[in-house]
Design an enzyme around this catalytic site. Structure first.
Site, PDB file in Angstrom:
ATOM      1  N   HIS A   1       0.860  -1.181   0.000  1.00  0.00           N
ATOM      2  CA  HIS A   1       0.000   0.000   0.000  1.00  0.00           C
ATOM      3  C   HIS A   1       0.899   1.234   0.000  1.00  0.00           C
ATOM      4  O   HIS A   1       2.031   1.189   0.475  1.00  0.00           O
ATOM      5  CB  HIS A   1      -0.875  -0.035   1.260  1.00  0.00           C
ATOM      6  CG  HIS A   1      -1.935   1.017   1.340  1.00  0.00           C
ATOM      7  ND1 HIS A   1      -1.665   2.316   1.713  1.00  0.00           N
ATOM      8  CD2 HIS A   1      -3.278   0.961   1.120  1.00  0.00           C
ATOM      9  CE1 HIS A   1      -2.790   3.018   1.719  1.00  0.00           C
ATOM     10  NE2 HIS A   1      -3.785   2.226   1.359  1.00  0.00           N
ATOM     11  N   ASP A  11       3.077  -4.547   7.811  1.00  0.00           N
ATOM     12  CA  ASP A  11       1.810  -3.830   7.666  1.00  0.00           C
ATOM     13  C   ASP A  11       0.700  -4.872   7.742  1.00  0.00           C
ATOM     14  O   ASP A  11       0.473  -5.628   6.801  1.00  0.00           O
ATOM     15  CB  ASP A  11       1.803  -3.095   6.329  1.00  0.00           C
ATOM     16  CG  ASP A  11       0.455  -2.457   5.995  1.00  0.00           C
ATOM     17  OD1 ASP A  11      -0.504  -2.626   6.769  1.00  0.00           O
ATOM     18  OD2 ASP A  11       0.364  -1.800   4.946  1.00  0.00           O
ATOM     19  N   GLN A  61      -4.561  -5.328   6.558  1.00  0.00           N
ATOM     20  CA  GLN A  61      -5.526  -6.195   5.886  1.00  0.00           C
ATOM     21  C   GLN A  61      -5.529  -7.618   6.445  1.00  0.00           C
ATOM     22  O   GLN A  61      -6.320  -8.450   5.999  1.00  0.00           O
ATOM     23  CB  GLN A  61      -5.235  -6.234   4.388  1.00  0.00           C
ATOM     24  CG  GLN A  61      -5.426  -4.903   3.686  1.00  0.00           C
ATOM     25  CD  GLN A  61      -6.864  -4.432   3.709  1.00  0.00           C
ATOM     26  OE1 GLN A  61      -7.796  -5.225   3.789  1.00  0.00           O
ATOM     27  NE2 GLN A  61      -7.053  -3.128   3.641  1.00  0.00           N
ATOM     28  N   CYS A  71      -4.806   2.684  -3.644  1.00  0.00           N
ATOM     29  CA  CYS A  71      -3.539   3.140  -3.042  1.00  0.00           C
ATOM     30  C   CYS A  71      -2.453   2.087  -3.213  1.00  0.00           C
ATOM     31  O   CYS A  71      -1.647   1.834  -2.307  1.00  0.00           O
ATOM     32  CB  CYS A  71      -3.715   3.489  -1.571  1.00  0.00           C
ATOM     33  SG  CYS A  71      -4.749   4.938  -1.293  1.00  0.00           S
TER      34      CYS A  71
END
Length: 420
Positions: free
Chosen positions: A137, A214, A217, A378
């Site tokens: 992202h 990250d 999600q 994004c």
């Protein structure tokens, strides 16, 4: 939660029945859009909030609201207790060793920026290298580009294959004596790909390189155990996990957090201040300058309790069933192309329709009450990899049903008729 608890105490329910029962907890799912029942398939952007979390936010605002940590009166003590209880709930949810390893932030983006400023600006120097992947992202690309530009460092990128899977051999080849940091997504927001981050982390650690994950999600869909993963940093947001907007966390190993410089200066992140010198507070408070998102953090804790009662393994199993059903339906549709077709993914389907721009797809589906996300998500490097400008993305949660998949299929057929 009485219905949910009753179901969980038996072994007789089917996943589809369980999902149907959960829908009653989400009042927004009963609304109509364009005189059609809402079919909400934009959960990767933001999930919906159950009544239990809404009620918890109202209780805080009406009976517990006060600033925290800086008073001895009743309401402040209550608010402080609830805020720190939410921190401990998140600690247990991801199996962190200590609650001080949980930093409240405004969300995943701020968490990544915190690490970039606090760790990257202190330890990464000219000619050092940072490894990212083609699945990131923008929030896990731009901060590192900013750092590389400032420091004269270099970004290296792990490529993907046509299925949307990382080429792990290429990842390992990127490491050299100048590699200083790895920042990778656990799950691609654009494709749903689940990356083999445990093995990737282990390889980076063999080379003495720390890893940030990250998890924006991933945390809503699969069980996260940061000790098992052995990641150095892990970030995610509440609003993708049945919680409020404006709050998320950064998990960091305590010794790394202690070594980092603060991202923001202000109140509560200090131990003492004079005009000659400031001494910083201990972690986690060193990174929580000013009044934090108290209500949102408490709501986040409530959302974590809600998800934990369902069970992340239960959620993952049902969403996989839903994904398999949806994938089978869309793959059988002429003119529909799924972008990223690895079988190791969460319940996200990005697709294109031959001869129709994704923005038109989203607009026409909205007329049928169906909410999907359209655009580059994004994640423009992914779109460039597939040589497409954008996709339509349907992303599912445990409260979605196969009937809603059928509605999506019917909606796509209607779009194709308009452009036939």
């Amino acid at each position: 939660m009485k219905i949910v608890d009753a179901l969980l105490n038996t072994n007789t329910f089917s996943p589809s029945e369980l999902a149907t029962r959960y829908r009653a907890d989400f009042p927004i799912l009963d609304i109509c859009v364009n005189d059609k029942s809402l079919v909400y398939l934009d959960n990767a952007a933001s999930s919906q909030m159950p009544q239990q979390v809404i009620d918890r936010l109202v209780r805080y605002q009406t009976a517990q609201h006060a600033n925290i940590h800086r008073a001895v009166h009743y309401l402040s003590e209550v608010a402080t207790h609830e805020y720190e209880t939410a921190r401990r709930s998140l600690q247990h949810f991801i199996n962190a060793r200590e609650d001080r390893e949980i930093i409240f932030t405004s969300g995943t983006t701020e968490s990544i920026n915190l690490v970039m400023h606090g760790y990257g600006r202190k330890f990464i120097q000219q000619d050092d290298e940072i490894i990212l992947t083609n699945l990131e992202h923008h929030s896990n690309i731009v901060p590192w580009q900013m750092l590389a530009e400032e420091k004269g460092a270099r970004i290296r990128v792990v490529p993907i294959n046509d299925a949307g899977e990382l080429l792990i051999d290429e990842y390992e080849k990127l490491f050299n004596s100048r590699t200083r940091f790895v920042a990778i997504t656990h799950v691609s927001n654009a494709l749903g790909t689940i990356n083999p981050i445990k093995n990737m982390i282990a390889f980076a650690h063999m080379k003495g390189v720390p890893v940030l994950v990250d998890g924006a999600q991933a945390a809503a869909h699969i069980k996260i155990d940061v000790q098992d993963l052995d990641c150095d940093f892990y970030a995610f947001s509440a609003h993708k996990m049945c919680g409020p907007t404006g709050v998320g966390i950064l998990y960091g190993k305590a010794h790394l957090l202690e070594s980092m410089q603060p991202f923001k200066g202000g109140g509560d992140m200090i131990a003492s201040v004079t005009f000659e010198k400031t001494t910083y507070n201990t972690i986690p408070y060193k990174f929580e300058a000013g009044t934090p998102p108290i209500a949102a953090a408490i709501g986040f804790g409530s959302a974590i309790e809600y998800l934990s009662k369902i069970g992340m393994d239960t959620i993952a199993a049902y969403e996989h069933e839903l994904l398999s059903y949806a994938t089978e339906q869309l793959e059988a549709m002429p003119g529909v192309r799924i972008i990223g077709n690895t079988r190791t993914k969460v319940a996200v389907i990005s697709f294109t329709i031959e001869g129709v721009h994704p923005h038109d797809v989203g607009t026409l589906l909205n007329q049928e009450g169906i909410a999907v996300r359209t655009g580059h998500h994004c994640a423009q490097p992914i779109m460039q990899r597939y040589n497409i400008p954008a996709t339509s993305r349907a992303s599912f949660a445990f409260y979605n049903t196969k009937a809603e998949v059928d509605a999506l299929v019917a909606g796509i057929q209607s779009v194709q008729k308009v452009f036939s």
